[in-house]
Design a protein around this motif. Sequence first.
Motif, mmCIF file in Angstrom:
data_model
loop_
_atom_site.group_PDB
_atom_site.id
_atom_site.type_symbol
_atom_site.label_atom_id
_atom_site.label_comp_id
_atom_site.label_asym_id
_atom_site.label_seq_id
_atom_site.Cartn_x
_atom_site.Cartn_y
_atom_site.Cartn_z
ATOM 1 N N LEU A 76 19.445 -4.450 -0.205
ATOM 2 C CA LEU A 76 20.493 -3.510 -0.587
ATOM 3 C C LEU A 76 21.796 -3.669 0.178
ATOM 4 C CD1 LEU A 76 18.351 -0.257 -0.919
ATOM 5 C CD2 LEU A 76 19.410 -1.562 -2.786
ATOM 6 N N VAL A 77 21.725 -4.095 1.439
ATOM 7 C CA VAL A 77 22.943 -4.075 2.266
ATOM 8 C C VAL A 77 23.136 -5.362 3.066
ATOM 9 C CG1 VAL A 77 23.222 -1.574 2.441
ATOM 10 C CG2 VAL A 77 21.647 -2.732 3.988
ATOM 11 N N ASP A 78 22.546 -6.469 2.612
ATOM 12 C CA ASP A 78 22.773 -7.773 3.233
ATOM 13 C C ASP A 78 22.518 -7.766 4.734
ATOM 14 O OD1 ASP A 78 23.506 -8.784 0.764
ATOM 15 O OD2 ASP A 78 25.626 -8.361 1.065
ATOM 16 N N GLY A 79 21.441 -7.126 5.162
ATOM 17 C CA GLY A 79 21.076 -7.134 6.573
ATOM 18 C C GLY A 79 21.822 -6.143 7.434
ATOM 19 N N LEU A 80 22.786 -5.424 6.854
ATOM 20 C CA LEU A 80 23.591 -4.503 7.658
ATOM 21 C C LEU A 80 22.743 -3.397 8.270
ATOM 22 C CD1 LEU A 80 26.577 -4.137 8.457
ATOM 23 C CD2 LEU A 80 26.826 -2.599 6.489
ATOM 24 N N TYR A 106 18.184 -7.975 14.309
ATOM 25 C CA TYR A 106 16.905 -8.529 13.886
ATOM 26 C C TYR A 106 16.977 -8.744 12.380
ATOM 27 C CZ TYR A 106 15.975 -3.497 13.143
ATOM 28 O OH TYR A 106 16.051 -2.171 12.780
ATOM 29 N N GLU A 107 16.076 -9.552 11.854
ATOM 30 C CA GLU A 107 16.222 -9.999 10.468
ATOM 31 C C GLU A 107 15.278 -9.225 9.545
ATOM 32 O OE1 GLU A 107 18.644 -11.836 9.614
ATOM 33 O OE2 GLU A 107 19.234 -12.236 11.694
ATOM 34 N N ARG A 108 15.704 -8.024 9.178
ATOM 35 C CA ARG A 108 14.982 -7.259 8.167
ATOM 36 C C ARG A 108 15.993 -6.661 7.206
ATOM 37 N NH1 ARG A 108 9.672 -4.219 10.608
ATOM 38 N NH2 ARG A 108 9.283 -5.613 12.356
ATOM 39 N N GLU A 109 15.527 -6.429 5.987
ATOM 40 C CA GLU A 109 16.413 -5.898 4.954
ATOM 41 C C GLU A 109 16.187 -4.399 4.752
ATOM 42 O OE1 GLU A 109 18.909 -6.360 3.221
ATOM 43 O OE2 GLU A 109 19.307 -8.484 3.564
ATOM 44 N N GLY A 110 17.220 -3.746 4.276
ATOM 45 C CA GLY A 110 17.073 -2.386 3.780
ATOM 46 C C GLY A 110 16.704 -2.441 2.307
ATOM 47 N N ARG A 111 15.673 -1.693 1.923
ATOM 48 C CA ARG A 111 15.186 -1.714 0.542
ATOM 49 C C ARG A 111 14.925 -0.295 0.052
ATOM 50 N NH1 ARG A 111 14.105 -6.900 -0.601
ATOM 51 N NH2 ARG A 111 13.435 -8.293 1.068
ATOM 52 N N PHE A 112 14.878 -0.141 -1.251
ATOM 53 C CA PHE A 112 14.363 1.087 -1.828
ATOM 54 C C PHE A 112 12.842 1.050 -1.761
ATOM 55 C CE2 PHE A 112 18.370 1.323 -4.538
ATOM 56 C CZ PHE A 112 18.847 2.463 -3.906
ATOM 57 N N TYR A 113 12.269 2.196 -1.476
ATOM 58 C CA TYR A 113 10.823 2.375 -1.560
ATOM 59 C C TYR A 113 10.549 3.560 -2.480
ATOM 60 C CZ TYR A 113 9.732 -0.906 2.199
ATOM 61 O OH TYR A 113 9.585 -2.047 2.962
ATOM 62 N N LEU A 114 9.701 3.340 -3.471
ATOM 63 C CA LEU A 114 9.321 4.380 -4.414
ATOM 64 C C LEU A 114 8.049 5.076 -3.965
ATOM 65 C CD1 LEU A 114 9.925 2.288 -7.627
ATOM 66 C CD2 LEU A 114 11.062 4.472 -7.181
ATOM 67 N N SER A 115 7.936 6.335 -4.336
ATOM 68 C CA SER A 115 6.670 7.038 -4.182
ATOM 69 C C SER A 115 5.598 6.322 -5.002
ATOM 70 C CB SER A 115 6.823 8.478 -4.672
ATOM 71 O OG SER A 115 5.564 9.085 -4.839
ATOM 72 N N PRO A 116 4.356 6.290 -4.542
ATOM 73 C CA PRO A 116 3.288 5.691 -5.365
ATOM 74 C C PRO A 116 3.209 6.315 -6.755
ATOM 75 C CG PRO A 116 2.508 6.054 -3.129
ATOM 76 C CD PRO A 116 3.854 6.698 -3.218
ATOM 77 N N GLN A 117 3.553 7.607 -6.861
ATOM 78 C CA GLN A 117 3.506 8.282 -8.156
ATOM 79 C C GLN A 117 4.605 7.806 -9.098
ATOM 80 O OE1 GLN A 117 3.261 9.679 -5.213
ATOM 81 N NE2 GLN A 117 1.554 11.125 -5.150
ATOM 82 N N ALA A 118 5.609 7.129 -8.561
ATOM 83 C CA ALA A 118 6.729 6.653 -9.381
ATOM 84 C C ALA A 118 6.741 5.130 -9.495
ATOM 85 C CB ALA A 118 8.047 7.143 -8.791
ATOM 86 N N ALA A 119 5.592 4.501 -9.264
ATOM 87 C CA ALA A 119 5.538 3.037 -9.244
ATOM 88 C C ALA A 119 6.011 2.404 -10.548
ATOM 89 C CB ALA A 119 4.104 2.585 -8.939
ATOM 90 N N ASP A 120 5.839 3.098 -11.673
ATOM 91 C CA ASP A 120 6.220 2.522 -12.962
ATOM 92 C C ASP A 120 7.730 2.338 -13.107
ATOM 93 O OD1 ASP A 120 3.595 2.392 -13.697
ATOM 94 O OD2 ASP A 120 3.641 4.136 -15.025
ATOM 95 N N MET A 121 8.489 2.929 -12.204
ATOM 96 C CA MET A 121 9.945 2.779 -12.272
ATOM 97 C C MET A 121 10.419 1.448 -11.701
ATOM 98 S SD MET A 121 11.182 6.576 -11.075
ATOM 99 C CE MET A 121 12.902 6.232 -11.453
ATOM 100 N N ARG A 122 9.566 0.767 -10.947
ATOM 101 C CA ARG A 122 10.028 -0.412 -10.218
ATOM 102 C C ARG A 122 10.600 -1.521 -11.116
ATOM 103 N NH1 ARG A 122 6.204 -3.426 -5.887
ATOM 104 N NH2 ARG A 122 4.870 -3.590 -7.722
ATOM 105 N N PRO A 123 9.944 -1.935 -12.205
ATOM 106 C CA PRO A 123 10.516 -3.040 -12.995
ATOM 107 C C PRO A 123 11.924 -2.744 -13.501
ATOM 108 C CG PRO A 123 8.232 -2.660 -13.616
ATOM 109 C CD PRO A 123 8.627 -1.517 -12.724
#
Length: 259
Positions: free
Chosen positions: A89-93, A195-212
């Motif tokens: 989401l933010v290029d490592g920022l 350090y080399e990690r990205e910021g990402r969205f994480y969905l609730s398990p109940q909303a997994a169908d939204m990921r695609p």
Amino acid sequence: MAMLFAILTAQATPTRITAPQSLNGTHIYFHEVLARAFAAVGHAVEIEGIADPARPRMKKMLKSGELTIMWLIESPQNDQDFVAVDFPLVDGLASRRILLIRPQDQARFDGIKSVEDLRRSGLVAGMGPDWVDLALWHANSLPTITPVSDPRRLYDMLRVGNRGVDYIPRSAMGILADASVYPGLVPEQRLLLRYEREGRFYLSPQAADMRPALEKGLRILRDNGTLTRLKENHFGSISRTLQLDRRLVLSLRDDEKLN
């Protein structure tokens, strides 16, 4: 919310999504990205901001489905507990760390030129017990303190100056907003811990169908230049104000990421 994606595709009215709303305003970028990503694939959403409680509580809400989505730094634990959206989401920022300090303490940091120097200085970082940074500071043998109650108390502990907290590592994208919310604290002027990690969205398990749909929408925003423009609008001035390209970079060992 288990059939949220099916509902989202079937109805014309906007689908309600709950997401954190931060006191310092850093949520605005993520809310806009979410809305535009879903719009790019033909889905209207209505984002309800939930004033963020302590982060451990937010994560419990995400796991239970009270929150639909959060933005977090990637970690094995987050990947296990939630549904990771495979898109940076933010290029490592988010994993570029600036130290929030008392302005009168700048001289204590001026002589630090390496992670080893920071370790030997004895300066103590204040962190929440579930912060990703905590494992990284431990991996680098850097002293930390974690209060047992609301981690937001850290800022008051730092301002007071006699509670064992010498600095709080904050993301480059949010530290200026933090400094505006907590008068008497400022960004340290010289250092950038990385350090080399990205910021990402994480969905609730109940909303997994939204990921695609969300991943597809995010790719569209990347390819048509919208995401670059949003990042510049929200974070371009921050990078320049903090002079990120002129800071001394201290790279942190990340055993968890390597594994």
